[in-house]
Design a protein around this motif. Structure first.
Motif, short mmCIF file in Angstrom:
data_model
loop_
_atom_site.label_atom_id
_atom_site.label_comp_id
_atom_site.label_asym_id
_atom_site.label_seq_id
_atom_site.Cartn_x
_atom_site.Cartn_y
_atom_site.Cartn_z
N ALA A 233 0.83 -1.20 0.00
CA ALA A 233 0.00 0.00 0.00
C ALA A 233 0.87 1.26 0.00
O ALA A 233 1.75 1.42 0.85
CB ALA A 233 -0.93 0.01 1.20
N VAL B 240 -3.17 6.00 0.70
CA VAL B 240 -4.42 5.77 1.42
C VAL B 240 -5.01 7.11 1.80
O VAL B 240 -4.30 8.13 1.87
CB VAL B 240 -4.22 4.88 2.67
N LEU C 120 -4.06 5.02 10.17
CA LEU C 120 -3.68 4.46 8.88
C LEU C 120 -2.19 4.62 8.62
O LEU C 120 -1.52 3.71 8.10
CB LEU C 120 -4.48 5.13 7.76
N TYR D 279 -5.66 5.59 -5.04
CA TYR D 279 -5.64 5.10 -3.67
C TYR D 279 -5.77 3.58 -3.59
O TYR D 279 -6.62 2.98 -4.25
CB TYR D 279 -6.77 5.74 -2.86
N VAL E 227 -6.44 2.36 -0.53
CA VAL E 227 -7.50 2.31 0.48
C VAL E 227 -8.17 3.68 0.57
O VAL E 227 -7.48 4.69 0.77
CB VAL E 227 -6.96 1.92 1.87
#
Length: 322
Positions: free
Chosen positions: A144, A147, A161, A217, A219
């Motif tokens: 990732a 986010v 996050l 993104y 997330v």
């Protein structure tokens, strides 16, 4: 937003005499009785009067929150009694939420600054971010890179996050300039100013569009305003002291959620996920967005009020709701 049920009792006009209260144990028993008599609403930082009252008493005395039981028998000096009575007046008579009195709230082991400009942090995402998001992402979440927390308020979930995805850049979005001022304090205190970027925007309206697939993104997370307006009109006094902008989701509670899902189509990576906390709107969500293949994440208390949408469903959906 998690909250307790409304209690219709009318708060007293003043506190009973407290001059006889000599120890913290005495003050705690007095506070619990005052909570019960006033019918105070709970759920903003604790779910029972004992825990919230003890927290407030210890904070007012500037005694450690992790004190052992022996602290209950410590004597209270006259100046301390004055401070405790003033604090309890604010909580019991004026119905000021505990977190606004102490200017702090906790998610897990992390402390956040809060005041009347922001919703008091409380979210199922505290348990879900570390336990249930990674398995929906490539490389079990390790890859990732981008986010976002939409409707960030105090910035607490954006910070959670950032802690969970240490290699990711985190965007934090809110319409309220006041809320973003608070979020800035928390981002700075958690030493994340280089990784967490704040945007004042109505969902993604004022956030620059991604220039390449790499900028989309992985997330998109949100604990948005989702209470129907009629519910907001009838909340307990303590909850009405929180910013209505952070609570009111419009006539059916879905106003922000509709906009978020519609705008997420152009912002979400092909492998990405959208995760939204929706409170009591599960049936409404299924009715409006069932075509998106909603997956409901399990929570410890069984409320299961957080839904997850995969990019493959969002990007191909022709749902008129979004």
């Amino acid at each position: 937003m998690k909250q307790s049920s409304r209690n219709a009792q009318t708060p007293p006009a003043s506190l009973p005499v407290t001059s006889q209260l000599a120890t913290l144990r005495d003050w705690l028993a007095f506070a619990e009785d005052a909570y019960a008599r006033a019918g105070l609403a709970l759920g903003q930082i604790a779910t029972n009067a004992h825990d919230e009252a003890l927290y407030l008493l210890l904070r007012t005395l500037d005694w450690p929150l992790d004190s052992d039981a022996s602290v209950l028998d410590k004597r209270i000096a006259p100046a301390q009694r004055t401070a405790l009575r003033a604090m309890l007046r604010r909580r019991v008579i004026e119905r000021v939420p505990a977190a606004y009195i102490t200017r702090e709230a906790f998610l897990g082991g992390n402390r956040y600054y809060v005041d009347e400009r922001v919703l008091i942090p409380r979210s199922y995402f505290l348990e879900l971010i570390p336990a249930q998001l990674d398995c929906w992402l490539p490389q079990n979440g390790k890859g990732a890179r981008r986010v976002v927390d939409v409707c960030t308020g105090s910035g607490c979930l954006a910070i959670e996050l950032a802690h969970h995805f240490p290699n990711a850049r985190v965007d934090a979005i809110d319409l309220s300039a006041d809320a973003l001022d608070v979020a800035k304090i928390n981002v700075r205190e958690h030493r994340l100013s280089r990784r967490v970027k704040l945007y004042r925007s109505d969902v993604f309206d004022a956030v620059p569009a991604p220039k390449s697939p790499a900028e989309k993104y992985d997330v998109i997370l949100s604990n948005p305003p989702y209470e129907p307006s009629r519910i907001c009109d009838d909340l307990p006094v303590e909850f009405q002291k929180e910013p209505r902008l952070a609570l009111d989701g419009g006539r059916d509670g879905l106003d922000i959620i509709r906009k978020l899902l519609a705008q997420a189509r152009d912002r979400l990576a092909p492998h990405g996920i959208v995760v939204i906390e929706v409170g009591g709107l599960r049936r409404a969500m299924e009715g409006a967005f069932g075509a998106l293949g909603l997956h409901w994440l399990h929570t410890e208390d069984g409320s299961d009020c957080v839904c997850l949408v995969q990019a493959k469903h969002l990007l191909t959906s022709k749902s008129p709701a979004i």
